[in-house]
Motif scaffolding. Structure first.
Motif, PDB file in Angstrom:
ATOM      1  N   ARG A   1       0.839  -1.207   0.000  1.00  0.00           N
ATOM      2  CA  ARG A   1       0.000   0.000   0.000  1.00  0.00           C
ATOM      3  C   ARG A   1       0.872   1.254   0.000  1.00  0.00           C
ATOM      4  NH1 ARG A   1      -2.913  -3.212   3.736  1.00  0.00           N
ATOM      5  NH2 ARG A   1      -2.027  -2.066   5.509  1.00  0.00           N
TER       6      ARG A   1
ATOM      7  N   GLN B   1       2.801  10.189  -9.844  1.00  0.00           N
ATOM      8  CA  GLN B   1       1.948  10.265 -11.030  1.00  0.00           C
ATOM      9  C   GLN B   1       1.064  11.512 -11.001  1.00  0.00           C
ATOM     10  OE1 GLN B   1      -0.054   6.462 -10.968  1.00  0.00           O
ATOM     11  NE2 GLN B   1       1.536   5.477 -12.219  1.00  0.00           N
ATOM     12  N   GLN B   2       0.529  11.829  -9.850  1.00  0.00           N
ATOM     13  CA  GLN B   2      -0.297  13.031  -9.750  1.00  0.00           C
ATOM     14  C   GLN B   2       0.505  14.281 -10.094  1.00  0.00           C
ATOM     15  OE1 GLN B   2      -1.834  12.905  -5.752  1.00  0.00           O
ATOM     16  NE2 GLN B   2      -3.500  11.511  -6.267  1.00  0.00           N
TER      17      GLN B   2
ATOM     18  N   GLU C   1       1.527   6.803  -6.764  1.00  0.00           N
ATOM     19  CA  GLU C   1       0.430   7.738  -7.034  1.00  0.00           C
ATOM     20  C   GLU C   1       0.869   9.182  -6.800  1.00  0.00           C
ATOM     21  OE1 GLU C   1      -4.260   8.488  -5.776  1.00  0.00           O
ATOM     22  OE2 GLU C   1      -3.011   7.103  -4.635  1.00  0.00           O
TER      23      GLU C   1
ATOM     24  N   THR D   1       1.188  14.495 -13.869  1.00  0.00           N
ATOM     25  CA  THR D   1       0.012  14.959 -14.602  1.00  0.00           C
ATOM     26  C   THR D   1      -0.098  16.478 -14.554  1.00  0.00           C
ATOM     27  OG1 THR D   1      -1.185  12.896 -14.141  1.00  0.00           O
ATOM     28  CG2 THR D   1      -2.506  14.828 -14.746  1.00  0.00           C
TER      29      THR D   1
ATOM     30  N   ALA E   1       2.281   1.758  -3.451  1.00  0.00           N
ATOM     31  CA  ALA E   1       1.251   2.285  -4.356  1.00  0.00           C
ATOM     32  C   ALA E   1       1.009   3.766  -4.096  1.00  0.00           C
ATOM     33  CB  ALA E   1      -0.046   1.491  -4.190  1.00  0.00           C
ATOM     34  N   ALA E   2       1.018   4.155  -2.816  1.00  0.00           N
ATOM     35  CA  ALA E   2       0.810   5.568  -2.478  1.00  0.00           C
ATOM     36  C   ALA E   2       1.950   6.430  -2.999  1.00  0.00           C
ATOM     37  CB  ALA E   2       0.666   5.730  -0.962  1.00  0.00           C
TER      38      ALA E   2
END
Length: 426
Positions: free
Chosen positions: A184, A194-195, A191, A198, A187-188
């Motif tokens: 977890r 990735q944020q 993320e 973007t 994954a955090a």
């Protein structure tokens, strides 16, 4: 970081806040019994090695860390009478060293809180506040006497007021839970990067290449902990930039110049549970410098994004990257991550990932070029590859990091990225 909500707060009906001497006396007066997260201790721990006997302090702390955290309160008898201890005899360094030497993996999140009687009238206490560990199960070294002394290695845990040792299936389940937590956390972290990618790619031209560095502590700050102020966030960024400059000067007499200090003005705007500084997000604050963005998250996470594009005009289908910006930015990013961790009073490992990204719809490959305009067209670095995708580089920043550790951590990321271009960093 000492917790602001404990068994004493719950029992006494107190709001979140620091533990106080008066709270201990009130809990004793109401005869609050021991539980899995509260242990009354009459005397301070002793450290005289005794064959066949566990180090009780390491065992008690490890048991709470393996369960759900809790408080060891020294100065209260098993019959719940306040007798106090002599705070002058508390050797915090020795207590900490005992945990470092006797518990694996490294056990962070332990705070020593001395509580002195107001006005010197009454018993003094020492509270050892243990947070539940994300790295459980922790094992304690010890000695067992049977036919002869032999080393043992057990994982204690608490059930009510008692301490037991994990059986094989309990250890297996604890490891499964740890790995799930790590998945977890991984994954955090992905993320988080990735944020940010973007956001910055949406504000940049096709063909530009960005370095995205994301760091997230293995034990983030809970949401209920007050957020840092704007001034505190500004100081974190400034401290990180200064540290990075000092590290560069050790190897390069002209190395004080950095990327972040040149591109952003340390203005710090409020974001979603974070502070953000950037030269691209606010139209009125856009600068002539290439893009940069720093996010300092309230939970201790950090994101650093920098446009790596070479000063030469971009070529169709190629994202041209300069060789100076990458290592300099990674140096600054690691220093800022460490400065933010310290400001949030975290003593946990920080997972860090670094990636080079470009617009996914332009078919770019990546090409490294020497930095600077010079005369004519710079040639690509000799025998360098031109990958279409650069895999993320990952590393860890340990709980205690001096200048050498910071430099080594940054170098790990530099090598992890440049080696994919066939570039030797030595």
């Amino acid at each position: 970081m000492a917790r602001s909500w404990t068994r004493l707060h719950e029992h006494l009906g107190r709001p979140m806040g620091p533990l106080t001497h008066e709270m201990v006396l009130e809990a004793v007066a109401t005869k609050l019994g021991e539980t899995d997260d509260l242990d009354w201790k009459e005397s301070l721990p002793t450290f005289v090695p005794t064959p066949g006997i566990w180090n009780e302090f390491a065992k008690d702390v490890t048991a709470m860390a393996n369960t759900r955290g809790g408080l060891l309160v020294y100065g209260v008898t098993d019959d719940i009478e306040a007798v106090g201890i002599d705070l002058a005899e508390v050797n915090e360094q020795q207590l900490t060293q005992t945990l470092r030497n006797g518990v694996q993996p490294y056990l962070s999140g332990v705070d020593m809180i001395p509580l002195t009687a107001p006005g010197g009238d009454g018993p003094d206490f020492l509270i050892v506040d243990v947070t539940p560990s994300e790295l459980a199960p922790h094992f304690q070294h010890g000695w067992e006497r049977k036919d002869k002394d032999r080393a043992t290695f057990n994982a204690p845990y608490r059930v009510g007021s008692d301490t037991f040792y994990m059986s094989e299936h309990q250890v297996a389940r604890a490891y499964q839970e740890r790995f799930s937590r790590q998945e977890r956390a991984d994954a955090a972290l992905v993320e988080l990067g990735q944020q940010a990618a973007t956001v910055v790619l949406g504000e940049s031209d096709p063909g530009s290449a960005w370095l995205i560095v994301a760091g997230r502590p293995s034990r983030p700050v809970p949401r209920l902990v007050p957020a840092p102020s704007r001034d505190e966030a500004k100081k974190v960024l400034l401290d990180g930039i200064k540290t990075a400059a000092r590290l560069r000067l050790r190897h390069d007499p002209y190395g004080a110049f950095g990327v972040l200090q040149d591109r952003i003005n340390n203005g710090m705007h409020v974001g979603l549970r974070r502070w953000v500084d950037s030269n691209i997000l606010v139209p009125e604050l856009r600068s002539h410098q290439p893009g940069a963005m720093v996010e300092l998250h309230h939970d201790g996470g950090v994101v650093v994004c920098v446009d790596l594009s070479h000063p030469l005009p971009p070529q169709v289908g190629t994202a041209m990257v300069d060789t100076w910006t990458l290592p300099t930015t990674l140096n600054e990013a690691v220093a800022v991550i460490d400065a933010h961790r310290k400001s949030r009073l975290l003593d946990s490992t920080v997972d860090i990932t670094a990636a080079i990204v470009a617009h996914s719809n332009n078919g770019s490959d990546f090409r490294f070029l020497p930095y600077g305009y010079g005369s004519g067209q710079p040639s690509p670095i000799e025998r360098s590859r031109r990958p279409r995708r650069v895999l993320p580089a990952t590393t860890e920043l340990p709980p205690i990091a001096d200048d050498e550790v910071l430099q080594t951590t940054a170098n790990d990321l530099v090598e992890g990225l440049l080696h994919q271009f066939g570039i030797n960093t030595h």
